[in-house]
Scaffold this motif. Structure first.
Motif, PDB file in Angstrom:
ATOM      1  N   GLY A   5       0.817  -1.032  -0.309  1.00  0.00           N
ATOM      2  CA  GLY A   5       0.108  -0.032   0.080  1.00  0.00           C
ATOM      3  C   GLY A   5       0.852   1.239  -0.062  1.00  0.00           C
ATOM      4  O   GLY A   5       2.345   1.171   0.065  1.00  0.00           O
ATOM      5  N   ARG A   6       0.321   2.429  -0.151  1.00  0.00           N
ATOM      6  CA  ARG A   6       0.763   3.756  -0.091  1.00  0.00           C
ATOM      7  C   ARG A   6       0.236   4.787   0.339  1.00  0.00           C
ATOM      8  O   ARG A   6      -1.106   4.715   0.278  1.00  0.00           O
ATOM      9  N   PHE A   7       0.876   5.774   0.745  1.00  0.00           N
ATOM     10  CA  PHE A   7       0.240   7.009   1.010  1.00  0.00           C
ATOM     11  C   PHE A   7       0.977   8.247   0.011  1.00  0.00           C
ATOM     12  O   PHE A   7       2.276   8.080   0.086  1.00  0.00           O
ATOM     13  N   ALA A   8       0.305   8.937  -0.476  1.00  0.00           N
ATOM     14  CA  ALA A   8       1.104   9.817  -1.723  1.00  0.00           C
ATOM     15  C   ALA A   8       0.644  11.382  -1.683  1.00  0.00           C
ATOM     16  O   ALA A   8      -0.119  11.837  -2.498  1.00  0.00           O
ATOM     17  N   PRO A   9       1.162  11.737  -0.516  1.00  0.00           N
ATOM     18  CA  PRO A   9       0.788  13.109  -0.382  1.00  0.00           C
ATOM     19  C   PRO A   9       1.502  14.339  -1.447  1.00  0.00           C
ATOM     20  O   PRO A   9       2.406  13.942  -2.040  1.00  0.00           O
ATOM     21  N   SER A  10       0.630  15.206  -1.755  1.00  0.00           N
ATOM     22  CA  SER A  10       1.313  16.238  -2.641  1.00  0.00           C
ATOM     23  C   SER A  10       1.914  17.417  -1.713  1.00  0.00           C
ATOM     24  O   SER A  10       0.944  17.790  -0.844  1.00  0.00           O
ATOM     25  N   PRO A  11       3.207  17.625  -1.833  1.00  0.00           N
ATOM     26  CA  PRO A  11       3.825  18.473  -0.999  1.00  0.00           C
ATOM     27  C   PRO A  11       3.424  20.106  -1.108  1.00  0.00           C
ATOM     28  O   PRO A  11       4.372  20.899  -1.332  1.00  0.00           O
ATOM     29  N   ILE A  41       6.033  10.860  -2.537  1.00  0.00           N
ATOM     30  CA  ILE A  41       6.008  12.470  -2.569  1.00  0.00           C
ATOM     31  C   ILE A  41       5.423  12.625  -3.964  1.00  0.00           C
ATOM     32  O   ILE A  41       6.162  12.601  -4.799  1.00  0.00           O
ATOM     33  N   GLU A  42       4.267  13.330  -4.030  1.00  0.00           N
ATOM     34  CA  GLU A  42       3.746  13.715  -5.481  1.00  0.00           C
ATOM     35  C   GLU A  42       3.875  15.007  -5.677  1.00  0.00           C
ATOM     36  O   GLU A  42       2.961  15.972  -5.652  1.00  0.00           O
ATOM     37  N   ASP A  43       5.192  15.313  -6.185  1.00  0.00           N
ATOM     38  CA  ASP A  43       5.489  16.588  -6.461  1.00  0.00           C
ATOM     39  C   ASP A  43       5.595  16.950  -7.823  1.00  0.00           C
ATOM     40  O   ASP A  43       6.869  17.600  -8.380  1.00  0.00           O
ATOM     41  N   ALA A 185       0.950  15.171 -15.915  1.00  0.00           N
ATOM     42  CA  ALA A 185      -0.505  15.095 -15.196  1.00  0.00           C
ATOM     43  C   ALA A 185      -0.555  14.071 -14.192  1.00  0.00           C
ATOM     44  O   ALA A 185       0.140  13.096 -14.219  1.00  0.00           O
ATOM     45  N   TYR A 186      -1.257  14.447 -13.095  1.00  0.00           N
ATOM     46  CA  TYR A 186      -1.364  13.032 -12.046  1.00  0.00           C
ATOM     47  C   TYR A 186      -1.760  11.987 -12.391  1.00  0.00           C
ATOM     48  O   TYR A 186      -1.441  10.841 -11.863  1.00  0.00           O
ATOM     49  N   GLN A 187      -2.891  12.023 -13.299  1.00  0.00           N
ATOM     50  CA  GLN A 187      -3.384  10.576 -13.731  1.00  0.00           C
ATOM     51  C   GLN A 187      -2.413   9.699 -14.322  1.00  0.00           C
ATOM     52  O   GLN A 187      -2.273   8.480 -13.939  1.00  0.00           O
ATOM     53  N   ALA A 189       1.211  10.020 -13.900  1.00  0.00           N
ATOM     54  CA  ALA A 189       2.176   9.782 -12.860  1.00  0.00           C
ATOM     55  C   ALA A 189       1.737   8.716 -12.003  1.00  0.00           C
ATOM     56  O   ALA A 189       2.525   7.802 -11.263  1.00  0.00           O
ATOM     57  N   VAL A 190       0.453   9.041 -11.480  1.00  0.00           N
ATOM     58  CA  VAL A 190      -0.109   7.944 -10.407  1.00  0.00           C
ATOM     59  C   VAL A 190      -0.092   6.380 -10.934  1.00  0.00           C
ATOM     60  O   VAL A 190       0.404   5.683 -10.022  1.00  0.00           O
ATOM     61  N   VAL A 191      -0.414   6.285 -12.053  1.00  0.00           N
ATOM     62  CA  VAL A 191      -0.919   5.045 -12.817  1.00  0.00           C
ATOM     63  C   VAL A 191       0.674   4.355 -12.857  1.00  0.00           C
ATOM     64  O   VAL A 191       0.705   3.250 -12.587  1.00  0.00           O
ATOM     65  N   VAL A 203      -5.464   3.058  -0.956  1.00  0.00           N
ATOM     66  CA  VAL A 203      -6.439   3.753   0.232  1.00  0.00           C
ATOM     67  C   VAL A 203      -6.184   5.131   0.373  1.00  0.00           C
ATOM     68  O   VAL A 203      -5.252   5.554   0.458  1.00  0.00           O
ATOM     69  N   ARG A 204      -7.368   5.925  -0.126  1.00  0.00           N
ATOM     70  CA  ARG A 204      -6.942   7.364  -0.183  1.00  0.00           C
ATOM     71  C   ARG A 204      -8.468   8.128  -0.063  1.00  0.00           C
ATOM     72  O   ARG A 204      -9.445   7.724   0.107  1.00  0.00           O
ATOM     73  N   GLY A 205      -8.266   9.384   0.021  1.00  0.00           N
ATOM     74  CA  GLY A 205      -9.421  10.155   0.535  1.00  0.00           C
ATOM     75  C   GLY A 205     -10.604  10.259  -0.439  1.00  0.00           C
ATOM     76  O   GLY A 205     -10.433  10.053  -1.837  1.00  0.00           O
ATOM     77  N   ASP A 207     -12.328  12.344  -1.813  1.00  0.00           N
ATOM     78  CA  ASP A 207     -12.223  13.526  -2.877  1.00  0.00           C
ATOM     79  C   ASP A 207     -11.417  12.991  -4.067  1.00  0.00           C
ATOM     80  O   ASP A 207     -11.736  13.608  -5.233  1.00  0.00           O
ATOM     81  N   LEU A 208     -10.666  11.970  -4.137  1.00  0.00           N
ATOM     82  CA  LEU A 208      -9.873  11.356  -5.162  1.00  0.00           C
ATOM     83  C   LEU A 208     -10.500  10.331  -5.985  1.00  0.00           C
ATOM     84  O   LEU A 208     -10.209   9.873  -7.059  1.00  0.00           O
ATOM     85  N   ALA A 209     -11.746   9.895  -5.590  1.00  0.00           N
ATOM     86  CA  ALA A 209     -12.592   8.710  -6.071  1.00  0.00           C
ATOM     87  C   ALA A 209     -12.796   8.870  -7.595  1.00  0.00           C
ATOM     88  O   ALA A 209     -12.759   8.187  -8.318  1.00  0.00           O
TER      89      ALA A 209
HETATM   90  N1  GLU Z   1      -1.277  13.224  -4.517  1.00  0.00           N
HETATM   91  C1  GLU Z   1      -2.525  13.175  -4.203  1.00  0.00           C
HETATM   92  C2  GLU Z   1      -3.160  14.188  -3.119  1.00  0.00           C
HETATM   93  O1  GLU Z   1      -2.512  14.477  -2.146  1.00  0.00           O
HETATM   94  C3  GLU Z   1      -3.227  11.776  -3.749  1.00  0.00           C
HETATM   95  C4  GLU Z   1      -2.841  10.755  -4.948  1.00  0.00           C
HETATM   96  C5  GLU Z   1      -3.234   9.471  -4.736  1.00  0.00           C
HETATM   97  O2  GLU Z   1      -3.624   9.059  -3.506  1.00  0.00           O
HETATM   98  O3  GLU Z   1      -3.697   8.686  -5.309  1.00  0.00           O
HETATM   99  O4  GLU Z   1      -4.067  14.404  -3.305  1.00  0.00           O
END
Ligand code: GLU
Length: 294
Positions: A5-11, A41-43, A185-187, A189-191, A203-205, A207-209
């Motif tokens: 799993g991962r947590f992927a915050p944007s700084p 880190i999603e920078d 773009a996020y789409q 990079a994340v994939v 597992v994420r918020g 708002d990203l669904a």
């Molecule tokens: N970097 C994204 C954010 O902080 C989250 C990306 C993800 O969890 O897929 O909103």
């Protein structure tokens, strides 16, 4: 299959109460499954990033007892990998250059009498699609994913939200993979990173669904495995707004990390429990396992 799993915050700033909920949920899910948990880190959106926020976030997580099981990954260092995947999509006729400005897109939509808006962003009318004449002599600005209208309906099951489906062609259209300013773009990079890190569970918020169907579509086209998805409830402020840096959410109060974690756990429906940070994490892992990983 080994859980990863991962947590992927944007700084874009320090963690706030809302982001801690997603961090805690992803960490608990990994531990409840006996798996690995990574921080990425999603920078990629550099203009929105705050210098030093990455180090601050890692420190805030560590204060809460949440540390990455593998070296932290920075998206800003993965450009070559993203370029390679964009090329794969271009070669497969699933990505194309786009010369449209925002104004061009709005004008094209208006000319068609379309007022389809999605979060304030227009659904791309397909002006630069190769089958519509392509760039027509204009310089390339961005790169877009070519949705195949015939196969753009994505169905998936969110572990918390249940059965979902979206027609990506209709709802979003040909979305951006590389932006006009040259940023990824996020789409995309994340994939690419979820696959490169062999992530099995996202597992994420909540708002990203809404991004999930675009990501699944990319996974399908690229032949990548699809992780399981669980979107956690959002924390709202007194006015009912989702907590975010944009709405001025204050950074986490960490003078008493156990209490701060307790509030994040409560937002996830986990019981109050006494003790130190490690003791509480252990107790919530048990509760999480019973609910989400029986
Ligand atoms: N970097 C994204 C954010 O902080 C989250 C990306 C993800 O969890 O897929 O909103």
């Amino acid at each position: 299959m080994r859980y990863r799993g991962r947590f992927a915050p944007s700084p874009t700033g320090p963690l706030h109460a809302g982001s801690l909920v997603a961090a805690l949920a992803s960490w608990l899910d990994a531990r409840a499954h006996g798996g690995q948990w990574m921080v990425r880190i999603e920078d990629v959106d550099t203009p929105r990033c705050m210098p030093g926020a990455d180090a601050l976030i890692l420190q805030q997580l560590a204060t809460c007892g949440l540390t990455s099981d593998e070296p932290v990954v920075w998206q800003s260092r993965q450009g070559e990998r993203y370029q390679g995947v964009l090329q794969t999509l271009v070669d497969a006729d699933r990505a194309y250059p786009c010369g449209c400005s925002r104004k061009d897109i709005e004008a094209a939509l208006q000319a068609r009498g379309v007022s389809l808006q999605r979060h304030g962003t227009a659904v791309y009318p397909g002006t630069c699609r190769p089958d519509q004449g392509g760039l027509n002599g204009r310089p390339a600005r961005a790169w877009r994913f070519a949705c195949s209208p015939a196969a753009a309906v994505v169905r998936w099951t969110d572990r918390r939200q249940g059965e979902q489906s979206q027609d990506v062609a209709q709802a979003v259209g040909d979305f951006v993979l590389k932006r006009a300013d040259g940023l990824w773009a996020y789409q995309l990079a994340v994939v690419v990173d979820d696959a490169a890190q062999r992530i099995t569970h996202v597992v994420r918020g909540e708002d990203l669904a809404d991004n999930t169907p675009r990501q699944i579509l990319l996974q399908q086209v690229l032949g990548l495995p699809r992780p399981a998805y669980l979107h956690t409830p959002l924390i709202r402020d007194a006015a009912g707004e989702k907590l975010s840096k944009q709405t001025g959410a204050p950074p986490l109060e960490l003078s008493d990390p156990a209490a701060t974690l307790g509030r994040a756990a409560a937002a996830l429906g986990l019981p109050a429990t006494p003790g130190s940070v490690p003791e509480r994490l252990l107790s919530w892992t048990g509760a999480w396992r019973a609910r989400w990983a029986p």
